[in-house]
Design a protein around this motif. Structure first.
Motif, short mmCIF file in Angstrom:
data_model
loop_
_atom_site.label_atom_id
_atom_site.label_comp_id
_atom_site.label_asym_id
_atom_site.label_seq_id
_atom_site.Cartn_x
_atom_site.Cartn_y
_atom_site.Cartn_z
N GLY A 121 0.93 -1.50 -0.03
CA GLY A 121 -0.20 -0.32 0.54
C GLY A 121 0.90 1.43 -0.20
O GLY A 121 -0.19 2.70 0.36
N MET A 122 2.04 0.90 0.30
CA MET A 122 3.60 2.19 -0.12
C MET A 122 2.96 3.00 -2.05
O MET A 122 3.62 2.35 -2.73
CB MET A 122 4.43 1.84 -0.05
N PHE A 123 1.91 3.53 -2.21
CA PHE A 123 1.58 3.61 -3.43
C PHE A 123 2.28 5.06 -4.02
O PHE A 123 2.30 5.20 -5.37
CB PHE A 123 -0.26 4.11 -4.01
N ILE A 171 1.57 2.12 -20.19
CA ILE A 171 0.56 2.29 -20.09
C ILE A 171 0.06 2.12 -18.17
O ILE A 171 -1.48 2.83 -17.51
CB ILE A 171 -0.83 1.46 -20.41
N ALA A 172 1.08 1.18 -18.18
CA ALA A 172 0.68 0.91 -16.21
C ALA A 172 1.12 2.27 -15.69
O ALA A 172 0.16 2.72 -14.35
CB ALA A 172 1.77 -0.26 -16.27
N LEU A 173 1.48 3.38 -15.60
CA LEU A 173 2.60 4.48 -15.75
C LEU A 173 0.66 5.42 -14.91
O LEU A 173 0.43 6.17 -13.99
CB LEU A 173 3.44 4.66 -15.82
N ILE A 174 0.18 5.61 -16.42
CA ILE A 174 -0.71 6.07 -16.18
C ILE A 174 -2.26 5.94 -15.68
O ILE A 174 -2.44 6.46 -14.29
CB ILE A 174 -1.38 5.96 -17.93
N ALA A 175 -2.13 4.29 -15.84
CA ALA A 175 -3.07 3.96 -14.48
C ALA A 175 -2.71 3.94 -12.91
O ALA A 175 -3.50 4.07 -12.56
CB ALA A 175 -2.83 2.21 -14.93
N ASN A 176 -1.61 3.86 -12.46
CA ASN A 176 -0.81 3.88 -11.48
C ASN A 176 -1.17 5.17 -11.04
O ASN A 176 -1.78 5.18 -9.90
CB ASN A 176 -0.12 3.45 -11.14
N THR A 177 -0.58 6.36 -11.77
CA THR A 177 -0.99 7.65 -11.14
C THR A 177 -2.06 8.32 -11.31
O THR A 177 -2.84 8.62 -10.14
CB THR A 177 -0.51 8.96 -12.58
N PHE A 178 -3.32 7.66 -12.42
CA PHE A 178 -4.67 7.60 -12.02
C PHE A 178 -5.49 6.77 -10.69
O PHE A 178 -5.47 7.60 -9.97
CB PHE A 178 -5.35 6.81 -13.21
#
Length: 290
Positions: A121-123, A171-178
């Protein structure tokens, strides 16, 4: 102190050989470690909850359907091919693998760092680590160079695995940022989540188009399409998301021919530009008519 030139050369060759073998072993160990941590996180054994459960707990409107993450199986399978290929004794002195150096172990450590941070959970730290991972994969892709300078074996065993990896992490970086913004409860400009998701679909498609136009990464738009379809499938009740996602899928499909066209033009340029012979102009005419 070694003074004989021949002996110095033998010592240098032996040192280089040891270094290359060490890198090969490190690459194999890296793959095993990444796969092991990924398995722990996927099963929930690492933190008590699987990554999928954690992602759905703090769900954003850019999170694709669960099946989309099955792409990791293809990524790891292709990276296994790279791991085996680079470990072969015949490839120990490969110029291509020499250029990559230790970047695969570095990317592996960053991948593990992201897995651990996200699982617990350390987002915020996970997002920072993912940015580092993306930067490392971009560096790897630059070191690999254009596909037209590689053999088909090198493309299949080195270039394409890392292109797929880079595409998905982008793509995952966009999703993780969101996801991180959603977790923090931030809102920007009074725009709701579905609208932001629709805009990110456009951004992802633009990124895929740029990658095709600039480098001819034909895998990139396929990965974008895979993700956008998954987003549309997850949020069928959100018209702005599904409408935009499907529209961008159409744009992504339209970029695929551009990838091949771009690659063909670059291949012509490389073949002519690297040929200093008097027949290079003649070869250019033949290529233009092919």
């Amino acid at each position: 102190m070694v003074t004989d030139p021949d002996l110095r050369g033998e010592v240098a060759d032996a040192t280089t050989g040891v270094s290359e073998r060490a890198r090969q072993l490190a690459n194999v160990f890296t793959y095993g470690a990444v796969l092991w941590f990924s398995g722990l996180a996927g099963s929930g054994a690492l933190s008590g909850d699987s990554i999928g459960v954690i992602a759905n707990r703090y769900q954003s409107f850019f999170l694709p359907a669960d099946y989309v993450f099955g792409i990791w199986a293809l990524i790891y399978a292709w990276l296994l091919l790279f791991t085996v290929y680079q470990a072969l004794p015949a490839n120990r002195g490969s110029a291509l693998l020499g250029r990559l150096g230790w970047y695969w172990p570095i990317s592996g450590l960053l991948n593990i760092g992201w897995i651990v941070a996200f699982s617990f959970g350390m987002f915020g730290p996970a997002l920072i680590v993912m940015i580092g991972l993306l930067a490392t994969l971009i560096t790897i892709q630059k070191l690999v160079g254009p596909d037209e300078t590689l053999t088909w074996t090198e493309r299949l065993s080195v270039s394409y695995p890392f292109t797929l990896y880079l595409s998905w992490i982008s793509i995952a970086l966009i999703a993780n940022t969101f996801q991180f913004v959603t977790y923090m409860g931030w809102s920007a400009l009074g725009i709701d989540g579905p609208s932001w998701s629709a805009m990110m679909c456009v951004v992802a498609t633009g990124l895929g188009t740029f990658m095709v136009w600039r480098w001819g990464f034909w895998i990139f738009p396929i990965v974008v399409i895979w993700a956008l379809v998954g987003i549309a499938v997850r949020f069928p009740e959100q018209a702005v998301i599904t409408g935009t996602a499907w529209a961008m899928v159409g744009v992504g499909l339209a970029t695929l021919p551009l990838a091949f066209q771009r690659g063909r033009k670059r291949r012509k340029t490389l073949l002519v530009g690297n040929d200093p012979s008097p027949n290079s102009a003649e070869r250019h005419m033949l290529l233009s008519n092919s």
